[in-house]
Structure formats: structure tokens, C-alpha cells
Design a protein around this motif. Structure first.
Motif, PDB file in Angstrom:
ATOM      1  N   ALA A   1       8.148  31.337  72.728  1.00 46.78           N
ATOM      2  CA  ALA A   1       9.117  30.339  73.176  1.00 46.78           C
ATOM      3  C   ALA A   1      10.257  30.320  72.170  1.00 46.78           C
ATOM      4  O   ALA A   1      10.033  30.474  70.972  1.00 46.78           O
ATOM      5  CB  ALA A   1       8.457  28.966  73.250  1.00 46.78           C
ATOM      6  N   PRO A   2      11.498  30.162  72.652  1.00 50.83           N
ATOM      7  CA  PRO A   2      12.617  30.129  71.707  1.00 50.83           C
ATOM      8  C   PRO A   2      12.446  28.969  70.735  1.00 50.83           C
ATOM      9  O   PRO A   2      11.976  27.899  71.109  1.00 50.83           O
ATOM     10  CB  PRO A   2      13.856  29.937  72.594  1.00 50.83           C
ATOM     11  N   SER A   3      12.830  29.238  69.495  1.00 51.11           N
ATOM     12  CA  SER A   3      12.640  28.200  68.489  1.00 51.11           C
ATOM     13  C   SER A   3      13.580  27.036  68.762  1.00 51.11           C
ATOM     14  O   SER A   3      14.716  27.224  69.188  1.00 51.11           O
ATOM     15  CB  SER A   3      12.890  28.763  67.095  1.00 51.11           C
ATOM     16  N   LYS A   4      13.103  25.868  68.533  1.00 49.90           N
ATOM     17  CA  LYS A   4      13.887  24.673  68.789  1.00 49.90           C
ATOM     18  C   LYS A   4      14.674  24.308  67.545  1.00 49.90           C
ATOM     19  O   LYS A   4      14.253  24.592  66.430  1.00 49.90           O
ATOM     20  CB  LYS A   4      12.975  23.506  69.154  1.00 49.90           C
ATOM     21  N   SER A   5      15.807  23.681  67.774  1.00 52.39           N
ATOM     22  CA  SER A   5      16.595  23.219  66.636  1.00 52.39           C
ATOM     23  C   SER A   5      15.885  22.014  66.026  1.00 52.39           C
ATOM     24  O   SER A   5      14.970  21.434  66.624  1.00 52.39           O
ATOM     25  CB  SER A   5      18.007  22.838  67.076  1.00 52.39           C
ATOM     26  N   VAL A   6      16.316  21.648  64.854  1.00 49.23           N
ATOM     27  CA  VAL A   6      15.700  20.508  64.177  1.00 49.23           C
ATOM     28  C   VAL A   6      15.855  19.265  65.043  1.00 49.23           C
ATOM     29  O   VAL A   6      14.926  18.471  65.192  1.00 49.23           O
ATOM     30  CB  VAL A   6      16.351  20.300  62.790  1.00 49.23           C
ATOM     31  N   TYR A   7      17.023  19.112  65.623  1.00 48.11           N
ATOM     32  CA  TYR A   7      17.268  17.941  66.470  1.00 48.11           C
ATOM     33  C   TYR A   7      16.312  17.934  67.662  1.00 48.11           C
ATOM     34  O   TYR A   7      15.768  16.890  68.013  1.00 48.11           O
ATOM     35  CB  TYR A   7      18.726  17.931  66.941  1.00 48.11           C
TER      36      TYR A   7
END
Length: 141
Positions: free
Chosen positions: A47-53
Motif C-alpha cells: 500500500a502506498p505510504s501515508k503522509s504523517v498527516y
């Protein structure tokens, strides 16, 4: 020599069996071996990595982030508004300044003319006084 060795030498070599001449088969070309296409190593799909937000979006920490984001956007909006108002004020100031500059040039020209007239009057008076002094010295001499 021994008897065995003599008998081997004396014995004629066995004749090969007579065979019928066989026609040679035409050489059949074998198709070139196909190389199997090189396979790329299997790529693991993640899965694409999520941003910190995005990671904190549904957590307790999301509230300060959202609040900070809204505050930042409000600050940008206020800056835009202030910039527009300053532009309006600057245009009004520039218009007034240009008007005052033109009025100042007119006043300067008037004063310049007055000073020039005053200079001419003074020169005339000095010339008259010079002529009197010269006449007085010429009569005395």
C-alpha cells in the motif's frame, strides 16, 4: 615369440560384414531453441505510504494539525486582504502625490520667475550705482 603371438599375427583380420550402401538422410535442421524470456523478480505490492498527516488523521493528534492548517489558511487570507488594501491606499497616495508634484512645479516656476525679476532689478540698480561712481571718479580726476 610364443605360439599364441604367432597365431595372432598370422591370422587374417576378420572382414567387416558387407552391407548395402545406405543413402544418407538429408540433415534436418532443428529449430533454434527458444530462449525463455527473462523474468523480472516478482514485485511485492504494498500500500502506498501515508503522509504523517494521513497517519494521524483519525487520532487525537489530528485536531491540532487541522487547527494549525486552518489558522495558516486564515493568515494567508488576511495577508491577501491587507495586500489589496495597501495597493488601494498606495494608488490613492500616488494620485495625490502626482497632483501635489504638479502643483509644486507650478509654484516653483512662479518663484523662479519672481527671483529672476528680482535679479534683473538688482542688476539695473547696481549698473546705475556703478555708472554714478564712475562719473564721480571721472569728474574728480
Amino acid at each position: 615369440m610364443t605360439e599364441k603371438t604367432e597365431s595372432i599375427k598370422a591370422a587374417p583380420a576378420p572382414k567387416p560384414e558387407a552391407t548395402k550402401p545406405v543413402a544418407k538422410k538429408a540433415a534436418v535442421k532443428k529449430p533454434a531453441a527458444k530462449k525463455a524470456p527473462a523474468r523480472k523478480p516478482a514485485v511485492k505490492t504494498t500500500a502506498p505510504s501515508k503522509s504523517v498527516y494521513q497517519q494521524f488523521e483519525n487520532s487525537v493528534f489530528a485536531v491540532p494539525f487541522k487547527l494549525a492548517n486552518k489558522t495558516f489558511m486564515a493568515g494567508l487570507g488576511m495577508f491577501s486582504y491587507v495586500q489589496q488594501e495597501v495597493d488601494k491606499q498606495y494608488k490613492a497616495f500616488d494620485k495625490q502625490f502626482t497632483k501635489y508634484a504638479k502643483d509644486g512645479e507650478k509654484v516653483f516656476d512662479r518663484w523662479e520667475d519672481r527671483v529672476e525679476d528680482f535679479r534683473k532689478d538688482v542688476e539695473k540698480k547696481v549698473d546705475v550705482a556703478y555708472d554714478r561712481v564712475r562719473d564721480t571718479f571721472s569728474k574728480a580726476a
